[in-house]
Design an enzyme around this catalytic site. Structure first.
Site, PDB file in Angstrom:
ATOM      1  N   ILE A  14       0.831  -1.202   0.000  1.00 49.87           N
ATOM      2  CA  ILE A  14       0.000   0.000   0.000  1.00 49.87           C
ATOM      3  C   ILE A  14       0.865   1.251   0.000  1.00 49.87           C
ATOM      4  O   ILE A  14       0.562   2.240  -0.676  1.00 49.87           O
ATOM      5  CB  ILE A  14      -0.943  -0.007   1.216  1.00 49.87           C
ATOM      6  CG1 ILE A  14      -2.006  -1.110   1.054  1.00 49.87           C
ATOM      7  CG2 ILE A  14      -1.608   1.353   1.403  1.00 49.87           C
ATOM      8  CD1 ILE A  14      -2.853  -1.335   2.295  1.00 49.87           C
ATOM      9  N   SER A 137      -7.421  -0.448   9.851  1.00 49.91           N
ATOM     10  CA  SER A 137      -7.773  -1.751   9.302  1.00 49.91           C
ATOM     11  C   SER A 137      -9.208  -2.089   9.669  1.00 49.91           C
ATOM     12  O   SER A 137      -9.723  -1.639  10.703  1.00 49.91           O
ATOM     13  CB  SER A 137      -6.842  -2.837   9.859  1.00 49.91           C
ATOM     14  OG  SER A 137      -7.299  -4.138   9.504  1.00 49.91           O
ATOM     15  N   TYR A 150      -2.990  -7.262  16.518  1.00 48.99           N
ATOM     16  CA  TYR A 150      -3.109  -6.412  15.331  1.00 48.99           C
ATOM     17  C   TYR A 150      -4.398  -5.600  15.383  1.00 48.99           C
ATOM     18  O   TYR A 150      -4.390  -4.381  15.182  1.00 48.99           O
ATOM     19  CB  TYR A 150      -3.079  -7.286  14.076  1.00 48.99           C
ATOM     20  CG  TYR A 150      -3.173  -6.524  12.781  1.00 48.99           C
ATOM     21  CD1 TYR A 150      -2.051  -5.887  12.252  1.00 48.99           C
ATOM     22  CD2 TYR A 150      -4.370  -6.465  12.073  1.00 48.99           C
ATOM     23  CE1 TYR A 150      -2.126  -5.195  11.058  1.00 48.99           C
ATOM     24  CE2 TYR A 150      -4.456  -5.783  10.871  1.00 48.99           C
ATOM     25  CZ  TYR A 150      -3.329  -5.147  10.369  1.00 48.99           C
ATOM     26  OH  TYR A 150      -3.416  -4.459   9.182  1.00 48.99           O
ATOM     27  N   LYS A 154      -4.691  -1.492  15.698  1.00 44.63           N
ATOM     28  CA  LYS A 154      -5.336  -0.715  14.644  1.00 44.63           C
ATOM     29  C   LYS A 154      -6.514   0.093  15.188  1.00 44.63           C
ATOM     30  O   LYS A 154      -6.800   1.200  14.717  1.00 44.63           O
ATOM     31  CB  LYS A 154      -5.783  -1.630  13.510  1.00 44.63           C
ATOM     32  CG  LYS A 154      -4.633  -2.192  12.680  1.00 44.63           C
ATOM     33  CD  LYS A 154      -3.854  -1.095  11.977  1.00 44.63           C
ATOM     34  CE  LYS A 154      -2.807  -1.647  11.026  1.00 44.63           C
ATOM     35  NZ  LYS A 154      -2.099  -0.573  10.281  1.00 44.63           N
ATOM     36  N   THR A 185      -1.595  -8.036  -1.138  1.00 46.58           N
ATOM     37  CA  THR A 185      -0.233  -7.514  -1.134  1.00 46.58           C
ATOM     38  C   THR A 185       0.736  -8.675  -0.959  1.00 46.58           C
ATOM     39  O   THR A 185       0.339  -9.759  -0.509  1.00 46.58           O
ATOM     40  CB  THR A 185      -0.017  -6.526   0.021  1.00 46.58           C
ATOM     41  OG1 THR A 185      -0.155  -7.231   1.267  1.00 46.58           O
ATOM     42  CG2 THR A 185      -1.024  -5.373  -0.038  1.00 46.58           C
TER      43      THR A 185
END
Length: 249
Positions: A14, A137, A150, A154, A185
């Site tokens: 990104i 996210s 995570y 976020k 990705t």
């Protein structure tokens, strides 16, 4: 655009797509990354208006030094895209995730955004304003069976964005966050390739997201066309959270 932008984690995924898009819009772009080989390759590909800057997102002093180097090189900073981040393989459930994993995620995905924003804001204010766009996210808004750290980190980024927008809005600072859904990705394919196949049926679009989809959103939020948008989170997720789980089938 005639702006100076800094994209952290800008050497790949990104970040690289955003560097490319902002460069295409006419900005001078600093590529902040630990991977200097990747940052230099992108700079060589795009030309002199894109410059690589080394930093370690886990080291607050390194972050501050990087921002200072960007300002010294370009004399100002108009746009900051906090984007660097990672998902760890040990990041599973609350019980099974090692404390070190939680702390690492918070430092990389939350503390680094705080430190980078703190370093950039005085320069932006001195120059009459600026824009911060943070990569959050979809994991910030719904629980999962894994990636506890995570998601938590976020979610803190979304809150940080709102605090920046609130505290500095009257000084012509805008801050927004972008929450990608499933974006294909190299990092995703390396860490969780099974997600690509399993998540596709839950989307309302005919394809999965690409880094360019997120980059175009960042470019819009960084532009003067979005001058009346601040303190917001924009989900760019192919409709992932627009429906109950069974509706898209």
């Amino acid at each position: 655009m005639d702006k100076v932008a800094l994209v952290t984690g800008g050497a790949s995924g990104i970040g690289a797509a955003t560097v490319t898009r902002l460069h295409g819009e006419g900005a001078l772009v600093a590529v902040g990354d630990l991977d200097m080989d990747g940052a230099r390759r992108l700079s060589d590909e795009l030309g002199d208006r894109v410059q690589p800057f080394h930093y370690d997102a886990m080291d607050p002093e390194s972050i501050t030094d990087m921002v200072a180097a960007v300002v010294a090189r370009f004399r100002k900073l108009d746009i900051l895209h906090n984007n660097a981040g990672a998902v760890g393989r040990e990041d599973t459930t609350v019980v099974d995730t090692p404390l070190a994993m939680w702390e690492s995620a918070m430092n990389l995905n939350a503390r680094a955004y705080f430190v980078c924003s703190r370093a950039a804001l005085p320069t932006m204010i001195e120059n009459g304003g600026g824009v911060i766009v943070n990569t959050a996210s979809s994991s910030a808004f719904a629980g999962q069976l894994t990636q506890t750290s995570y998601g938590g980190s976020k979610a803190s980024i979304v809150a940080l964005t709102q605090y920046i927008a609130t505290q500095y809005g009257r000084q012509n600072i805008r801050a927004n966050s972008v929450s990608p859904g499933i974006v294909v990705t190299p990092a995703l394919l390396r860490v969780a390739p099974q997600l690509v196949e399993s998540m596709a049926p839950t989307l309302l679009t005919e394809r999965l997201g690409t880094p360019e989809d997120i980059a175009s959103t960042v470019a819009f939020l960084a532009s003067d066309e979005a001058r009346y948008i601040t303190g917001q989170n924009l989900c760019v997720d192919g409709g992932l959270f627009a429906h109950a789980p069974y509706v898209s089938f």
